[in-house]
Design a protein around this motif. Structure first.
Motif, mmCIF file in Angstrom:
data_model
loop_
_atom_site.group_PDB
_atom_site.id
_atom_site.type_symbol
_atom_site.label_atom_id
_atom_site.label_comp_id
_atom_site.label_asym_id
_atom_site.label_seq_id
_atom_site.Cartn_x
_atom_site.Cartn_y
_atom_site.Cartn_z
ATOM 1 N N VAL A 177 52.914 70.449 76.533
ATOM 2 C CA VAL A 177 53.765 71.521 77.059
ATOM 3 C C VAL A 177 53.682 71.521 78.583
ATOM 4 O O VAL A 177 52.607 71.658 79.156
ATOM 5 C CB VAL A 177 53.331 72.887 76.500
ATOM 6 N N LYS A 199 57.727 81.641 76.499
ATOM 7 C CA LYS A 199 57.037 80.745 75.577
ATOM 8 C C LYS A 199 57.883 79.505 75.311
ATOM 9 O O LYS A 199 59.095 79.588 75.171
ATOM 10 C CB LYS A 199 56.748 81.451 74.252
ATOM 11 N N LYS A 252 53.851 77.544 69.508
ATOM 12 C CA LYS A 252 54.365 78.280 70.655
ATOM 13 C C LYS A 252 53.288 78.341 71.733
ATOM 14 O O LYS A 252 52.127 78.617 71.443
ATOM 15 C CB LYS A 252 54.786 79.685 70.252
ATOM 16 N N LYS A 253 53.697 78.064 72.954
ATOM 17 C CA LYS A 253 52.766 78.043 74.076
ATOM 18 C C LYS A 253 53.318 78.899 75.211
ATOM 19 O O LYS A 253 54.458 78.718 75.645
ATOM 20 C CB LYS A 253 52.572 76.602 74.566
ATOM 21 N N LYS A 279 54.080 80.015 78.844
ATOM 22 C CA LYS A 279 54.244 79.354 80.127
ATOM 23 C C LYS A 279 54.987 80.274 81.090
ATOM 24 O O LYS A 279 55.938 80.957 80.709
ATOM 25 C CB LYS A 279 55.004 78.034 79.979
#
Length: 217
Positions: free
Chosen positions: A67, A182, A190-191, A193
């Motif tokens: 990501v 995200k 899901k990350k 950011k």
């Protein structure tokens, strides 16, 4: 003689054991060698397949599944609307222009971000702001949002620097915003950011109103 014949009938003589020929031995050895080579070949194929899979997974992990932080920038296409500047008796400006906020997503999944505010400053003092609505930048794409910005010098405590700058025909502004959102990968992972923008822009205020310089980081 009759007894001997009966004895032979009761206990038949076993046939002599057949000794394998040299051709049969060679055929057996050849067959065993073929099976051994086949097993070795399959073992090599399996090793190659495992190594290939490991390389694919490693590349997939550092490209698709990694990501990256999206980027948010101002667009270089600026359309000026109302422009009022003055150096006498006090230096002042009141400018409205249309520009774009661009959210560049460099991930293999969409980036969904919340609403935010972009602020514009002169000499460290906020002179304007604009709202950025929540949205989504698709996979490997750039979301472009048109915004109308109004900046003015009403909040400035001192206009001495502004007077010198306007006399030179240039107005320099800075802008900042931060988007929180995200990145979604494979519809599962899901990350979080945050994309942050810091821009410096110079506007020609004489003789024509136009964007002279823009740099964002």
């Amino acid at each position: 003689m009759a007894e001997k014949t009966n004895y032979q009938q009761m206990y038949p003589v076993a046939p002599a054991t057949k000794q394998p020929s040299s051709d049969e031995e060679l055929a057996t050895l050849h067959s065993d060698e073929l099976r051994r080579k086949k097993r070795i070949k399959w073992a090599i194929y399996i090793v190659i397949f495992v190594v290939f899979q490991a390389i694919v997974i490693a590349v997939f992990s550092v490209t698709v599944l990694k990501v990256k932080t999206p980027k948010v920038r101002l667009g270089t296409a600026v359309t000026f609307q109302n422009v009022n500047t003055s150096t006498q008796p006090l230096a002042s400006f009141d400018i409205s222009f249309i520009t774009q906020v661009r959210v560049k997503n460099i991930n293999f999944g969409p980036y969904k971000y919340d609403s935010a505010t972009a602020v514009f400053m002169y000499d460290g003092v906020m002179v304007g702001e604009v709202s950025i609505p929540k949205g989504k930048a698709g996979m490997l794409s750039t979301k472009k949002v048109s915004v109308t910005v109004n900046v003015n010098s009403k909040a400035l405590q001192s206009t001495s620097n502004l007077g010198r700058e306007l006399s030179g025909g240039v107005l320099t502004l800075t802008s900042h915003t931060k988007l929180s959102g995200k990145v979604e990968l494979m519809f599962v992972m899901k990350k979080k950011k945050s994309a942050e923008m810091n821009c410096t822009m110079s506007i020609n205020v004489s003789p024509n109103y136009e964007l002279r310089y823009l740099k964002c980081k």
